[in-house]
Design a protein around this motif. Sequence first.
Motif, mmCIF file in Angstrom:
data_model
loop_
_atom_site.group_PDB
_atom_site.id
_atom_site.type_symbol
_atom_site.label_atom_id
_atom_site.label_comp_id
_atom_site.label_asym_id
_atom_site.label_seq_id
_atom_site.Cartn_x
_atom_site.Cartn_y
_atom_site.Cartn_z
ATOM 1 N N LEU A 1 9.302 -21.497 26.381
ATOM 2 C CA LEU A 1 8.022 -20.871 26.723
ATOM 3 C C LEU A 1 7.827 -19.642 25.829
ATOM 4 O O LEU A 1 8.779 -18.978 25.463
ATOM 5 N N ARG A 2 6.593 -19.367 25.497
ATOM 6 C CA ARG A 2 6.300 -18.326 24.517
ATOM 7 C C ARG A 2 5.208 -17.362 24.967
ATOM 8 O O ARG A 2 5.123 -16.255 24.493
ATOM 9 N N ARG A 3 4.340 -17.831 25.844
ATOM 10 C CA ARG A 3 3.124 -17.064 26.097
ATOM 11 C C ARG A 3 3.044 -16.492 27.499
ATOM 12 O O ARG A 3 3.587 -17.044 28.453
ATOM 13 N N PHE A 4 2.339 -15.361 27.585
ATOM 14 C CA PHE A 4 2.152 -14.651 28.841
ATOM 15 C C PHE A 4 1.768 -15.596 29.973
ATOM 16 O O PHE A 4 2.393 -15.607 31.042
ATOM 17 N N ILE B 1 14.996 -7.219 22.710
ATOM 18 C CA ILE B 1 15.462 -8.533 23.156
ATOM 19 C C ILE B 1 14.429 -9.601 22.824
ATOM 20 O O ILE B 1 14.761 -10.714 22.439
ATOM 21 N N LEU B 2 13.168 -9.238 22.988
ATOM 22 C CA LEU B 2 12.070 -10.125 22.597
ATOM 23 C C LEU B 2 11.295 -9.466 21.458
ATOM 24 O O LEU B 2 11.299 -8.249 21.316
ATOM 25 N N GLU B 3 10.620 -10.281 20.670
ATOM 26 C CA GLU B 3 9.650 -9.727 19.737
ATOM 27 C C GLU B 3 8.311 -10.413 19.968
ATOM 28 O O GLU B 3 8.239 -11.593 20.268
ATOM 29 N N LYS B 4 7.288 -9.583 19.860
ATOM 30 C CA LYS B 4 5.931 -10.053 20.116
ATOM 31 C C LYS B 4 5.241 -10.281 18.783
ATOM 32 O O LYS B 4 5.253 -9.391 17.930
ATOM 33 N N THR B 5 4.666 -11.433 18.628
ATOM 34 C CA THR B 5 3.967 -11.737 17.379
ATOM 35 C C THR B 5 2.644 -12.406 17.708
ATOM 36 O O THR B 5 2.434 -12.896 18.808
ATOM 37 N N LYS B 6 1.776 -12.418 16.714
ATOM 38 C CA LYS B 6 0.550 -13.203 16.835
ATOM 39 C C LYS B 6 0.867 -14.626 16.402
ATOM 40 O O LYS B 6 1.244 -14.856 15.245
ATOM 41 N N GLY B 7 0.728 -15.548 17.308
ATOM 42 C CA GLY B 7 0.980 -16.946 16.966
ATOM 43 C C GLY B 7 -0.146 -17.504 16.110
ATOM 44 O O GLY B 7 -1.173 -16.855 15.907
ATOM 45 N N GLU B 8 0.040 -18.706 15.628
ATOM 46 C CA GLU B 8 -0.956 -19.335 14.764
ATOM 47 C C GLU B 8 -2.338 -19.398 15.411
ATOM 48 O O GLU B 8 -3.348 -19.165 14.778
ATOM 49 N N ALA B 9 -2.353 -19.705 16.671
ATOM 50 C CA ALA B 9 -3.633 -19.853 17.370
ATOM 51 C C ALA B 9 -4.282 -18.512 17.659
ATOM 52 O O ALA B 9 -5.346 -18.452 18.257
#
Lengths: 158, 158
Positions: free
Chosen positions: B36-39, B65-73
């Motif tokens: 899982l990746r999204r909020f 521990i986590l990194e937040k990135t802008k996904g492709e979508a």
Amino acid sequence: MKNSNFDYMNCSLAQTLSVIGEHWSLLIIRDVFMGLRRFSEFQKDLGIAKNILSERLKRLVAEGILEKTKGEAGFSEYRLTEKGLALQPVLLSMTHWGDQYKPAKKGKRLVFVDRASGKPIQRMAVRSHDGRKLHAKEVKAKRGSGYASERLDVPLAE
Amino acid sequence: MKNSNFDYMNCSLAQTLSVIGEHWSLLIIRDVFMGLRRFSEFQKDLGIAKNILSERLKRLVAEGILEKTKGEAGFSEYRLTEKGLALQPVLLSMTHWGDQYKPAKKGKRLVFVDRASGKPIQRMAVRSHDGRKLHAKEVKAKRGSGYASERLDVPLAE
DNA sequence: AACGATGGTTGCATAATAAAACCTTGTAGT
DNA sequence: ACTACAAGGTTTTATTATGCAACCATCGTT
């Protein structure tokens, strides 16, 4: 919080967290591993409120992780059952992670050794069936026979 | 509770609990391990309050521990860093304990396998320097160089 | 019998979590 | 360009857990 119990989740991790995931539980268990036995010892070492300590000890006894006995001096004592001792990999995994990513300034706080040889144990690691250490990304989750239908929509690993 | 942080304790376990010991943190991390990746995915899967999820994600990002990135979508995505991936032994230790002591009726919920061979990994275990599996009572704690004086009064193991 | 220590319990104040409503931004469709 | 809708939050208010201090019961000692 409404419930600190994740029973409904059908996940072994959540099950474990339901038992030992509360704020103080693992620290109490650590203390017992470290040789503390008595209510007043836990209370002094942890600085926990007495009512909370009382509840946590009851809970851990009810869960079969600790057993309460009358010690020789007539005072109550708490000791780890086999079920409690089986938590050692959890504690050591967390301790090793803390050693690595939240280190003390002057080196490791504690070193765990094989009682027989006196030599340090290995770092906790995930191992393949033939004993090789595996990196996290080499591990994949697959459904077992106890997998619940409610969670079938969860993608398993990437 | 006044503080869920055990920094003052000079114990690697307590340090780790300060980071991942909160109610939902490990379950969020598990979800990321599971792909899982999204909020909204976390929110749906865990049924956690959105404000708490928001805080936990921030905390986990701040801790590295986590990194937040802008996904492709164009949507936000959360992924595990190496520091986060290093928690796998903790999760697997807890999962194995849950499998053993809080089993599902019909067998294991999940089986973890070596991605390459497809064969199940070994159970998490404490091992001596030469690779033997050790029982909990064969392990002893000794002071390391980072041991703080405040805790010198704690007896080390039995 | 009086006393202190141990091992709690009880009642109240405070801090963390949950629930629901609301807001902001980006994307898609028209 | 305008509307609509979803993602990803934030804010507000209610509930629950924790902390703190005072109190109590039991046991062993004097």
